[in-house]
Design an enzyme around this catalytic site. Structure first.
Site, PDB file in Angstrom:
ATOM      1  CG  ASP A  48      -8.443   0.506   3.352  1.00 15.75           C
ATOM      2  OD1 ASP A  48      -9.197  -0.372   2.896  1.00 15.75           O
ATOM      3  OD2 ASP A  48      -7.200   0.425   3.308  1.00 15.75           O
ATOM      4  CE  LYS A  58      -4.220  -1.845   2.081  1.00 13.68           C
ATOM      5  NZ  LYS A  58      -5.267  -1.618   3.080  1.00 13.68           N
TER       6      LYS A  58
END
Ligand code: ATR
Length: 272
Positions: A103, A66
């Site tokens: 997220d 990420k």
């Protein structure tokens, strides 16, 4: 040729994302495929170049990539930049990858199913200050909640909150945070304890929400004792499905049915 999408991670074989996305693609009769792509740490640069060449339209990014995805994306949303991580890429103009982080809104969407009061002004204990906590803190801060960030390594909680200087959030040790569990409105656990077979020593919960962002067997190790102590304990599957739904909307222009995605995941997890 059908459109190509996928999730990049290591490990990735256990990822529920192919199940989630393929289910929604079927629901909407989208001619596309979604693959689980195993890429080891250090391999993302080559993988993104190859997948762009092969015509991939969108990618989900999971551990351990990420942070590197943030560095490699040609353009970023403000939230991805502030959180410091990218979990969704899409093919932009000039065949360049663009990055977002779904997220944080995925977490807020999941939370809205569990809490029917506005988050503004709610006090929240967030446990853990690693990569996963960054999106949770960003989401809660943007919704106006007041955060106590508790972590085994206090300095990591302090440095995560440094980006929110001037806000009323504060960092504490894990012990002090746990001691304050009962005085906050709800608790979110981001610490990866369950994966190491460990649990949290929670005080009694008296019906308050305890949301663990993990799911499956790792979450069960934390949620079962929490329930036994009276917490309204929920796992992070809803967050996983919501962040996937927001990626799906970004790629296909359709917000898919989160409940259907969730039901498909629960059915698979029950077989484990
Ligand atoms: P993730 O991306 O899942 O957040 P991470 O960045 O490695 O993974 O962070 C893991 C988090 O879980 C950290 O907050 C870590 O605490 P430290 O910062 O002190 O390392 C926390 N964690 C992991 N194992 C733990 C344990 N046994 N007890 C308490 N906290 C733990």
């Amino acid at each position: 040729m059908s459109q190509l999408f996928g999730v990049i991670g290591d490990p990735v074989a256990q990822s529920l994302s192919p199940l989630i996305h393929k289910g929604w693609m079927r629901d909407h009769a989208i001619d596309a495929d979604y693959l689980a792509l195993q890429v080891a740490a250090g391999g993302l640069d080559d993988a993104l170049e190859t997948l762009m060449r092969k015509g991939f339209k969108g990618l989900n990014i999971t551990m351990p990539h990420k942070l590197r995805a943030l560095e490699l994306a040609a353009g970023l949303t403000d939230s991805a930049r502030t959180i410091g991580a990218v979990n969704t890429l899409w093919r932009g103009a000039g065949a360049k990858w663009q990055g977002d982080n779904t997220d944080a809104p995925g977490f807020l969407g999941a939370l809205a199913r569990l809490i029917d009061v506005p988050l503004a002004g709610q006090s929240v204990l967030v446990i853990g200050a690693g990569g996963a906590a960054r999106a949770i803190v960003y989401a809660l801060d943007s919704a106006g909640a007041q955060i106590i960030l508790a972590n085994r390594t206090l300095e990591k909680a302090q440095s995560l909150l440094a980006a929110y200087a001037g806000k009323r959030h504060r960092a504490t040790s894990l012990e002090e945070g746990l001691a304050q569990c009962q005085s906050v409105d709800f608790v979110v656990n981001t610490a990866s304890l369950g994966h190491a077979g460990q649990s949290l020593d929670l005080p009694p919960g008296a019906g308050k929400l305890f949301y663990d962002i993990s799911y499956g067997p790792a979450a069960a190790l934390i949620l079962a004792p929490a329930r036994a102590k009276g917490w309204r304990a929920a796992d992070g599957l809803s967050m996983l499905v919501y962040q996937g739904a927001l990626a799906f909307e970004r790629w296909h222009g359709i917000m898919p049915d989160v409940d259907k995605g969730l039901a498909r995941c629960r059915a698979v997890l029950e077989m484990l």
